[in-house]
Design an enzyme around this catalytic site. Structure first.
Site, PDB file in Angstrom:
ATOM      1  N   ARG A  45       0.769  -1.204   0.029  1.00 16.09           N
ATOM      2  CA  ARG A  45       0.011  -0.077   0.107  1.00 16.09           C
ATOM      3  C   ARG A  45       0.868   1.168   0.022  1.00 16.09           C
ATOM      4  O   ARG A  45       0.678   2.209  -0.492  1.00 16.09           O
ATOM      5  CB  ARG A  45      -0.928   0.160   1.303  1.00 16.09           C
ATOM      6  CG  ARG A  45      -1.731   1.380   1.267  1.00 16.09           C
ATOM      7  CD  ARG A  45      -2.745   1.473   2.129  1.00 16.09           C
ATOM      8  NE  ARG A  45      -2.971   0.463   3.390  1.00 16.09           N
ATOM      9  CZ  ARG A  45      -2.145   0.449   4.385  1.00 16.09           C
ATOM     10  NH1 ARG A  45      -1.275   1.681   4.730  1.00 16.09           N
ATOM     11  NH2 ARG A  45      -2.051  -0.384   5.431  1.00 16.09           N
ATOM     12  N   ASP A 169      -7.325  19.824 -13.430  1.00 21.00           N
ATOM     13  CA  ASP A 169      -7.827  18.328 -14.140  1.00 21.00           C
ATOM     14  C   ASP A 169      -7.383  18.211 -15.452  1.00 21.00           C
ATOM     15  O   ASP A 169      -8.253  18.849 -16.530  1.00 21.00           O
ATOM     16  CB  ASP A 169      -9.210  18.074 -13.824  1.00 21.00           C
ATOM     17  CG  ASP A 169      -9.758  16.659 -14.177  1.00 21.00           C
ATOM     18  OD1 ASP A 169      -9.063  15.927 -15.173  1.00 21.00           O
ATOM     19  OD2 ASP A 169     -10.652  16.079 -13.814  1.00 21.00           O
ATOM     20  N   LYS A 194      -8.724   7.624 -19.114  1.00 28.57           N
ATOM     21  CA  LYS A 194      -8.806   8.238 -20.277  1.00 28.57           C
ATOM     22  C   LYS A 194      -7.521   8.139 -21.403  1.00 28.57           C
ATOM     23  O   LYS A 194      -7.252   7.118 -21.622  1.00 28.57           O
ATOM     24  CB  LYS A 194      -9.463   9.539 -20.282  1.00 28.57           C
ATOM     25  CG  LYS A 194     -10.459   9.676 -19.241  1.00 28.57           C
ATOM     26  CD  LYS A 194     -11.722   9.008 -19.306  1.00 28.57           C
ATOM     27  CE  LYS A 194     -12.824   8.935 -18.240  1.00 28.57           C
ATOM     28  NZ  LYS A 194     -12.998  10.249 -17.566  1.00 28.57           N
TER      29      LYS A 194
HETATM   30  C1  LIG Z   1     -13.520  10.262 -16.119  1.00 25.66           C
HETATM   31  C2  LIG Z   1     -13.031  11.817 -15.528  1.00 25.66           C
HETATM   32  C3  LIG Z   1     -12.967  11.887 -14.288  1.00 25.66           C
HETATM   33  C4  LIG Z   1     -12.904  10.535 -13.223  1.00 25.66           C
HETATM   34  O1  LIG Z   1     -12.249   9.699 -13.530  1.00 25.66           O
HETATM   35  P1  LIG Z   1     -12.550   8.243 -13.298  1.00 25.66           P
HETATM   36  O2  LIG Z   1     -11.340   7.223 -13.498  1.00 25.66           O
HETATM   37  O3  LIG Z   1     -13.652   7.489 -14.052  1.00 25.66           O
HETATM   38  O4  LIG Z   1     -13.008   7.856 -11.655  1.00 25.66           O
HETATM   39  C5  LIG Z   1     -12.304  12.860 -13.746  1.00 25.66           C
HETATM   40  N1  LIG Z   1     -12.328  14.155 -14.425  1.00 25.66           N
HETATM   41  C6  LIG Z   1     -12.593  14.016 -15.855  1.00 25.66           C
HETATM   42  C7  LIG Z   1     -12.372  15.261 -16.520  1.00 25.66           C
HETATM   43  C8  LIG Z   1     -12.941  12.781 -16.316  1.00 25.66           C
HETATM   44  O5  LIG Z   1     -13.212  12.873 -17.685  1.00 25.66           O
END
Ligand SMILES: *Cc1c(COP(=O)(O)O)cnc(C)c1O
Length: 393
Positions: A45, A169, A194
């Site tokens: 962890r 983000d 993504k």
């Molecule tokens: C998909 C996404 C998230 C969340 O990510 P997960 O891996 O699905 O938990 C956060 N921010 C953006 C811009 C996203 O497209």
């Protein structure tokens, strides 16, 4: 050294064996010579060599001090939110990712954190809400799903005098297109699910920190709360990063051509894509995104109904109807019923997510095939526009 060479060679050769791919250390613990005497790893962890390789690679790509891998993008967002205390405030972009909105509203507001949702496409709008309690300015650029672009440098300049941290983000742009630390950001988040991993085969999240002080805090939270990414998924994410530059370039190129095509179709109302010169902040995107506008496009239909959107999203062949984005295979989704279903309709509409809004995630297929696919799906719509019956073109 060019960026692509840099990315490929940021994946280390295994120092122990010379293995050219990073080994998957599938272990829970590490044998110690004496209590506390070990090779830098004591429990999986706290640390794992496969995870460390991924974390080092992403820290290098973003130009940060350190990085931390989490089980999902939302776990990464949650880890950053845990830096806050009751009474603190966040200023967040108004069409923030639906899952982040849900997390902030239903968990962190209850714990005494106040969140102001602001249209940050004009950075000055922040001035109305920023104060000494503001700890984060939380930006996505481009946003999901209306591809709003925020001037990160300007936001950073506004944040600094108040001591607020700028959290970006960077999921949609990826470090190929956008380097938020160079624009003054303090923390970068990725849903590595993504573009980073890029093959729609895992969920993962990353936090990248600019300073050793922030690294220490996030490291503590990662270990204390335990939402780490497992070694197999770290391996897959690393494998994805090796082709990140190629994929993002191809996806951006495909998306640019598809966005142009969409603007020529009379069934379509608005097209949201930062690469279009008609986009509100096209010039900012051009400047801060390295000339790459990303693989995601959204558009609304003249017939602005859920039914019309349903007709379209169930009529494509290559664009598969699914949540998520950034993979090599093209996907599409209907945010109002899918990714943004947790946002109240009023709020959703006010941030531009219309009932008919459709989001495309362009993959790396041949763009002509993708355009044909869209053309066929549009052909299934029979629209009444200004009293005129519009047949498929
Ligand atoms: C998909 C996404 C998230 C969340 O990510 P997960 O891996 O699905 O938990 C956060 N921010 C953006 C811009 C996203 O497209």
């Amino acid at each position: 050294m060019s960026r692509i060479t840099d990315i490929i060679h940021s994946v280390p050769v295994d120092p122990l064996t010379g293995s050219i791919s990073v080994p998957v250390y599938q272990t829970s613990t590490f044998v110690q010579e004496a209590p506390g005497v070990h090779k830098g790893y004591d429990y999986a962890r706290s640390n794992n060599p496969t995870r460390k390789a991924l974390e080092d690679i992403i820290a290098k790509l973003e130009g940060g001090d350190n990085a931390f891998a989490f089980a999902t993008g939302l776990a990464a967002i949650d880890a950053v939110a845990k830096l806050l205390s009751s009474g603190d405030e966040i200023i967040a972009v108004d069409d923030i990712y639906g899952g982040a909105y849900r997390l902030f509203t239903h968990i962190y507001e209850k714990l005494g954190i106040k969140i102001h949702y602001v249209d940050t496409t004009d950075a000055e709008n922040i001035l109305e809400f920023i104060n000494e309690k503001t700890k984060f300015i939380w930006i996505e650029s481009p946003t999901n799903p209306t591809l709003k672009v925020t001037d990160i440098q300007k936001v950073s300049e506004i944040a600094k005098p108040f001591g607020a941290l700028v959290v970006v983000d960077n999921t949609f742009a990826s470090p190929v297109a956008q380097l938020p630390f160079e624009l003054g950001a303090d923390i970068i988040i990725h849903s590595a699910t993504k573009y980073i991993a890029g093959h729609s085969d895992l969920v993962a999240g990353l936090v990248v920190t600019k300073t050793p002080e922030l690294s220490e805090k996030i490291k503590f939270i990662q270990n204390a709360t335990g939402g780490i990414l497992g070694p197999w998924d770290c391996f897959l994410a690393i494998r994805g990063i090796e082709t990140l530059e190629l994929r993002v370039r191809q996806q951006s190129e495909n998306a640019s051509k598809i966005a142009e095509y969409l603007t020529t179709r009379q069934e379509i109302d608005k097209v949201y894509y930062p690469g279009l010169t008609t986009h509100k902040n096209h010039e900012i995107a051009k400047r801060q995104q390295n000339g790459l506008f990303g693989g995601v496009i959204s558009f609304s239909l003249k017939e602005d109904t859920v039914e019309a959107a349903n007709q379209f999203v169930t009529s494509t062949n290559y664009f598969k109807l699914a949540e998520s984005l950034g993979g090599v295979k093209s996907l599409l989704c209907h945010p109002a019923q899918m990714t943004h279903a947790s946002i109240p309709r009023e709020k959703r509409l006010s941030s531009g997510v219309q009932d008919s809004l459709i989001r495309l995630s362009c993959g790396i297929e041949d763009v002509e095939d993708l355009i044909k696919d869209i053309e066929n799906a549009l052909g299934t719509l029979k629209l009444e526009v200004k009293g005129q019956k519009l047949e498929a073109q």
